[in-house]
Scaffold this motif. Structure first.
Motif, PDB file in Angstrom:
ATOM      1  N   ARG A  82     -13.606  16.582  29.276  1.00  0.00           N
ATOM      2  CA  ARG A  82     -11.542  15.727  28.271  1.00  0.00           C
ATOM      3  C   ARG A  82     -11.762  14.230  28.915  1.00  0.00           C
ATOM      4  O   ARG A  82     -11.580  14.538  30.460  1.00  0.00           O
ATOM      5  CB  ARG A  82     -10.996  16.048  28.150  1.00  0.00           C
ATOM      6  CG  ARG A  82      -9.619  16.668  27.538  1.00  0.00           C
ATOM      7  CD  ARG A  82      -8.585  17.325  26.941  1.00  0.00           C
ATOM      8  NE  ARG A  82      -7.987  17.660  26.472  1.00  0.00           N
ATOM      9  CZ  ARG A  82      -7.888  18.190  24.928  1.00  0.00           C
ATOM     10  NH1 ARG A  82      -8.812  19.305  25.503  1.00  0.00           N
ATOM     11  NH2 ARG A  82      -7.144  18.149  24.264  1.00  0.00           N
ATOM     12  N   GLY A  83     -11.429  13.443  28.055  1.00  0.00           N
ATOM     13  CA  GLY A  83     -11.105  12.153  29.473  1.00  0.00           C
ATOM     14  C   GLY A  83     -10.779  10.823  28.110  1.00  0.00           C
ATOM     15  O   GLY A  83     -10.438  11.305  26.672  1.00  0.00           O
ATOM     16  N   TRP A  84     -10.311   9.900  28.682  1.00  0.00           N
ATOM     17  CA  TRP A  84      -9.445   8.710  28.552  1.00  0.00           C
ATOM     18  C   TRP A  84      -9.930   7.986  28.271  1.00  0.00           C
ATOM     19  O   TRP A  84     -11.523   7.641  28.333  1.00  0.00           O
ATOM     20  CB  TRP A  84      -8.080   8.849  29.084  1.00  0.00           C
ATOM     21  CG  TRP A  84      -7.069   9.313  29.049  1.00  0.00           C
ATOM     22  CD1 TRP A  84      -7.465  10.591  30.956  1.00  0.00           C
ATOM     23  CD2 TRP A  84      -6.287   9.890  28.715  1.00  0.00           C
ATOM     24  NE1 TRP A  84      -6.281  11.168  30.102  1.00  0.00           N
ATOM     25  CE2 TRP A  84      -5.394  11.516  29.812  1.00  0.00           C
ATOM     26  CE3 TRP A  84      -5.555   9.084  27.635  1.00  0.00           C
ATOM     27  CZ2 TRP A  84      -4.336  12.150  29.375  1.00  0.00           C
ATOM     28  CZ3 TRP A  84      -4.061  10.012  27.311  1.00  0.00           C
ATOM     29  CH2 TRP A  84      -3.660  11.473  28.377  1.00  0.00           C
TER      30      TRP A  84
ATOM     31  N   VAL B 111     -12.552  -2.944  26.150  1.00  0.00           N
ATOM     32  CA  VAL B 111     -12.196  -1.845  25.468  1.00  0.00           C
ATOM     33  C   VAL B 111     -13.531  -0.672  25.753  1.00  0.00           C
ATOM     34  O   VAL B 111     -14.427  -1.296  26.086  1.00  0.00           O
ATOM     35  CB  VAL B 111     -11.407  -1.538  24.082  1.00  0.00           C
ATOM     36  CG1 VAL B 111     -11.738  -0.603  24.147  1.00  0.00           C
ATOM     37  CG2 VAL B 111     -10.501  -2.520  24.459  1.00  0.00           C
ATOM     38  N   ARG B 112     -12.550   0.790  26.713  1.00  0.00           N
ATOM     39  CA  ARG B 112     -13.513   1.540  26.642  1.00  0.00           C
ATOM     40  C   ARG B 112     -13.401   2.901  25.814  1.00  0.00           C
ATOM     41  O   ARG B 112     -11.710   3.175  25.861  1.00  0.00           O
ATOM     42  CB  ARG B 112     -14.679   1.947  27.850  1.00  0.00           C
ATOM     43  CG  ARG B 112     -14.322   1.010  28.892  1.00  0.00           C
ATOM     44  CD  ARG B 112     -15.084   1.493  30.376  1.00  0.00           C
ATOM     45  NE  ARG B 112     -14.266   3.071  30.822  1.00  0.00           N
ATOM     46  CZ  ARG B 112     -13.147   2.622  31.227  1.00  0.00           C
ATOM     47  NH1 ARG B 112     -12.917   1.238  31.345  1.00  0.00           N
ATOM     48  NH2 ARG B 112     -12.546   3.620  32.439  1.00  0.00           N
ATOM     49  N   LEU B 113     -13.580   3.282  24.829  1.00  0.00           N
ATOM     50  CA  LEU B 113     -13.879   4.216  23.567  1.00  0.00           C
ATOM     51  C   LEU B 113     -15.036   5.464  24.145  1.00  0.00           C
ATOM     52  O   LEU B 113     -16.032   5.014  24.328  1.00  0.00           O
ATOM     53  CB  LEU B 113     -14.083   3.825  22.127  1.00  0.00           C
ATOM     54  CG  LEU B 113     -13.519   2.883  21.488  1.00  0.00           C
ATOM     55  CD1 LEU B 113     -13.552   2.786  20.240  1.00  0.00           C
ATOM     56  CD2 LEU B 113     -11.684   3.252  21.791  1.00  0.00           C
ATOM     57  N   GLY B 114     -13.893   6.436  24.803  1.00  0.00           N
ATOM     58  CA  GLY B 114     -13.960   7.662  24.593  1.00  0.00           C
ATOM     59  C   GLY B 114     -15.143   8.242  24.017  1.00  0.00           C
ATOM     60  O   GLY B 114     -13.901   9.048  22.878  1.00  0.00           O
TER      61      GLY B 114
ATOM     62  N   ARG C  71     -13.617  12.279  22.354  1.00  0.00           N
ATOM     63  CA  ARG C  71     -12.814  12.260  21.613  1.00  0.00           C
ATOM     64  C   ARG C  71     -13.025  12.440  20.002  1.00  0.00           C
ATOM     65  O   ARG C  71     -11.976  13.903  19.717  1.00  0.00           O
ATOM     66  CB  ARG C  71     -12.283  10.965  21.591  1.00  0.00           C
ATOM     67  CG  ARG C  71     -10.332  10.732  20.748  1.00  0.00           C
ATOM     68  CD  ARG C  71      -9.849  11.338  21.578  1.00  0.00           C
ATOM     69  NE  ARG C  71      -9.194  10.618  22.746  1.00  0.00           N
ATOM     70  CZ  ARG C  71      -8.632   9.544  23.628  1.00  0.00           C
ATOM     71  NH1 ARG C  71      -7.834   9.837  22.479  1.00  0.00           N
ATOM     72  NH2 ARG C  71      -7.993   9.189  24.731  1.00  0.00           N
ATOM     73  N   VAL C  72     -13.812  12.581  19.364  1.00  0.00           N
ATOM     74  CA  VAL C  72     -14.112  12.711  18.046  1.00  0.00           C
ATOM     75  C   VAL C  72     -14.646  14.177  18.231  1.00  0.00           C
ATOM     76  O   VAL C  72     -14.689  14.745  17.692  1.00  0.00           O
ATOM     77  CB  VAL C  72     -15.918  11.938  17.857  1.00  0.00           C
ATOM     78  CG1 VAL C  72     -15.812  12.843  16.173  1.00  0.00           C
ATOM     79  CG2 VAL C  72     -14.981   9.776  18.011  1.00  0.00           C
ATOM     80  N   ALA C  73     -15.132  14.519  18.988  1.00  0.00           N
ATOM     81  CA  ALA C  73     -15.646  16.308  19.215  1.00  0.00           C
ATOM     82  C   ALA C  73     -13.666  16.695  19.598  1.00  0.00           C
ATOM     83  O   ALA C  73     -13.530  17.710  18.700  1.00  0.00           O
ATOM     84  CB  ALA C  73     -16.726  16.833  20.433  1.00  0.00           C
TER      85      ALA C  73
END
Length: 742
Positions: free
Chosen positions: A321-323, A342-345, A348-350
């Motif tokens: 789990r992360g930001w 920008v970094r999209l983890g 987050r979708v899961a």
């Protein structure tokens, strides 16, 4: 907006940097395929030095991600005989003024020589330097990062690290010096041991970047604390008050459109959602009189996302789990944003899918297709919001954790899904996440980029009731403002929001079954889904608890109109909040329904529980009492903190109508007194467990040096000194599985 522009040629916001008629740096051919050479045409000319990771570690806990930008340093090259020094300068302490003033400022604070290398040869007006060892420097600070997080003591191993001369590049936006860095050490942390194939040997790819500062600095725009922007700047030791803070509003130069390019690795339909959400900002730029100034597009397949010439949105895979993150690289002289990243983890979708499936239980239902479509719709709504949020950071904007009081929430808030229960008992996800910008987001763009005077914009925002409160006033045990709460729904009344969340929780738990999991997933995951629902109300609880000892205030400058100071929340609201929060300790809230508990099974063979899962004490099976302890701790850790009770002691002394610290302890423990007429065996167990949690929290307060003496003395009568518990319980406070990011 018209801002004063310094005219002193020695002022750091005005100084021009000569080019000498040749490029500042270039990459001449190397003599070997491992030699990295740099031709330097200008010395003693400031530039930005930074380093990013193009190959990361993959740990959400450690954040050493693919695409992460490291610290940005103000540096110069200096020639010293047959060598070159790379100096890093103090960009936070400077001095404006004449030559003597600037020299005094420079000499007053230490710099740092980061590196030194020999001059290989002269090449016309340039000196050619071997910078191979510079490229192999851990400028990103990987080793320090790991050490500070107790993951091990690592150093760069020169024998297995390698500069990449063939991948080095240069151009008008600067020079990149890539290198494969191998760090060796002794792994002591679980995060490293669980990820690296050889935990004692970590190999990442760093790209060091030398970025020229603009020759024509952007006129700085003064920062105002109510602007919603990041304030970047320094202390000016050359002014009439030496050491006075100078802060600028970060912003892009808009002579050309600001374009963010989205990593083509983002899969559909997530990719389209990122594009759509990111492009919400176009509306605000258009409204600010800047049509066409901003857009988000898909990056070409062959684009190097590390190239600082482009503003980019990265798709980052990590474990756990992360930001997600929005970062800027700015000119320290003026606050001009030179690069946005920008970094999209992807995880987050899961996370979102798991929550939506737990709520909607779509699988095996007669209307499965419709429910699964609702799950995807909820996920995509959140991803649009997330993309806008992180790009907003890269545009120079801070969080606003009070926007749930606005007519429409800001994308710079942290949103909780806003579900309601329909009259026929179904969950309505139609408005789970707001779509599009709110009025605060329009204000942000107008204030940072538009031409309307900032004072006029701030007055208009205040007249609309647009509250603004950021991180320190909203998150953590020291947060005090009654209206600043992350992860709450856009409902101004926190009691209504809590009631809605509890109704959604009851409804979802009542129909909990294997339908919350896809049919091809192992049933051990049912525990995780049940826990998401069990603690679903956690953030709305925080919003109510924040009223106890809560205060209200705003960000301003001394010359702004309006009253200063912090005003306590009214006594009636504080008492109501205390009692409503204590109600959440009733066994009916702390206990999962029997139908849920009968559904849960341990993880299947070859599977294990997530490290963030509930830490039960019943072996392989789910532990209902540990779940009750975690739900109790949601309440006790909100109310029983040193800062809150210290504030409350003073508030009560000045107004006896307000609750006192002893009232908080007494109300919580009073709620847990057994009811012999209604309590069954389960309720008695749960009350005993919850009482022990509250007692441990009280003992922790007494042992905490941050708790005022008067508060300790007020709490002592409420400590359990019965023969069964003569001493403070040494058991640690319950583990609360993380609820964010959502």
């Amino acid at each position: 907006m018209t801002d004063p522009i310094p005219t002193d040629p020695q002022h750091p916001a005005v100084a021009q940097h000569p080019t000498g008629g040749v490029p500042r740096w270039r990459l001449p051919p190397g003599e070997t395929n491992t030699e990295l050479l740099l031709a330097i045409a200008e010395f003693d000319t400031p530039f930005l030095l930074t380093a990013s990771l193009s190959h990361g570690l993959g740990s959400s806990a450690l954040t050493l991600d693919r695409g992460k930008a490291g610290p940005d340093l103000l540096a110069t090259f200096r020639r010293a005989g047959d060598r070159v020094l790379l100096l890093v300068h103090n960009k936070h302490h400077r001095a404006a003024g004449d030559t003597a003033a600037t020299r005094a400022g420079t000499e007053g604070f230490a710099g740092s020589v980061l590196w030194s290398g020999p001059i290989v040869r002269e090449d016309g007006p340039a000196a050619v330097v071997d910078v191979t060892t510079l490229a192999l420097t851990d400028l990103h600070g990987i080793a320090d990062h790991l050490r500070e997080r107790d993951q091990g003591d690592y150093t760069v191993d020169p024998a297995t690290s390698l500069a990449h001369p063939t991948d080095a590049s240069g151009g008008p936006h600067g020079i990149r010096l890539p290198a494969l860095l191998t760090l060796r050490g002794r792994a002591t942390g679980a995060a490293v041991r669980s990820l690296a194939p050889l935990p004692d040997t970590l190999t990442l790819v760093q790209r060091m970047e030398l970025l020229p500062l603009p020759a024509d600095p952007l006129p700085p725009r003064p920062y105002h604390p109510a602007s919603g922007g990041y304030g970047v700047g320094h202390r000016d030791h050359g002014g009439p008050v030496p050491g006075a803070e100078v802060r600028f509003q970060p912003r892009f130069r808009l002579t050309e459109p600001v374009v963010f390019l989205v990593d083509p690795a983002v899969p559909e339909p997530i990719h389209s959602a990122v594009l759509e959400g990111g492009n919400w900002w176009q509306e605000a730029f258009d409204a600010a009189g800047l049509p066409g100034a901003f857009r988000v597009e898909t990056a070409p397949e062959d684009l190097d996302l590390s190239d600082p010439a482009h503003h980019t949105v990265w798709w980052v895979h990590r474990d756990g789990r992360g930001w997600s993150h929005g970062q800027t690289l700015s000119d320290p002289r003026t606050g001009e944003i030179l690069h946005g990243r920008v970094r999209l983890g992807s995880q987050r979708v899961a996370q979102l899918t798991a929550l939506a499936e737990a709520l909607l239980a779509p699988y095996g239902q007669p209307d499965e297709a419709a429910r699964r479509a609702a799950v995807q719709d909820l996920v995509l709504r959140r991803i649009r919001h997330l993309a806008a949020h992180e790009i907003g950071h890269a545009l120079g904007f801070m969080h606003n954790f009070a926007s749930h009081h606005h007519p429409r929430p800001s994308v710079m808030d942290y949103p909780h899904p806003h579900l309601t229960v329909t009259p026929d008992g179904e969950l309505d996800t139609t408005h789970a996440y707001s779509q599009g910008l709110g009025p605060w987001d329009h204000f942000l763009v107008a204030h940072a980029y538009g031409q309307t005077p900032g004072e006029e914009l701030r007055r208009a925002a205040a007249a609309q009731g647009l509250l603004y409160l950021a991180d320190e006033d909203a998150s953590g045990p020291d947060a005090a403002h009654a209206d600043a709460v992350p992860w709450t729904v856009p409902v101004a009344d926190p009691f209504t929001a809590l009631d809605q969340a509890l109704e959604v929780r009851r409804t979802a738990l009542a129909r909990f079954s294997r339908s919350v999991l896809p049919p091809d997933r192992q049933t051990g995951e049912l525990e995780d889904r049940a826990l998401l629902l069990h603690l679903y109300h956690r953030h709305q609880l925080t919003a109510v608890a924040r009223l106890v000892a809560g205060v209200r205030y705003g960000y301003a400058q001394a010359g702004d109109p309006g009253a200063a100071g912090a005003t306590p929340v009214a006594a009636a609201d504080q008492w109501r909040a205390l009692r409503r929060t204590a109600d959440l300790l009733h066994p009916s809230v702390l206990t999962l329904p029997p139908t849920v508990l009968h559904t849960l099974t341990p993880p299947a063979i070859r599977y294990r529980r997530d490290p963030d899962a509930l830490r039960g004490q019943t072996g392989r099976t789910f532990d209902p009492l540990t779940a009750a302890a975690a739900a109790t701790a949601l309440v006790s850790t909100e109310l029983l903190t040193p800062a809150r009770l210290n504030r409350l002691a003073w508030q009560h002394a000045t107004d006896p109508a307000l609750p006192a610290p002893a009232d908080v302890a007494g109300t919580l423990l009073g709620t847990l007194v057994p009811d012999p007429e209604t309590d069954d065996g389960v309720a008695r167990l749960v009350r005993t467990t919850a009482t022990a949690v509250v007692q441990r929290q009280l003992h922790a307060l007494l042992a905490d040096e941050r708790t005022h003496t008067v508060v300790r003395e007020a709490l002592r009568p409420h400590l359990d000194a019965s023969p069964a518990h003569p001493d403070p319980d040494p058991t640690p406070l319950p583990w609360i599985p993380p609820g964010a990011p959502l």
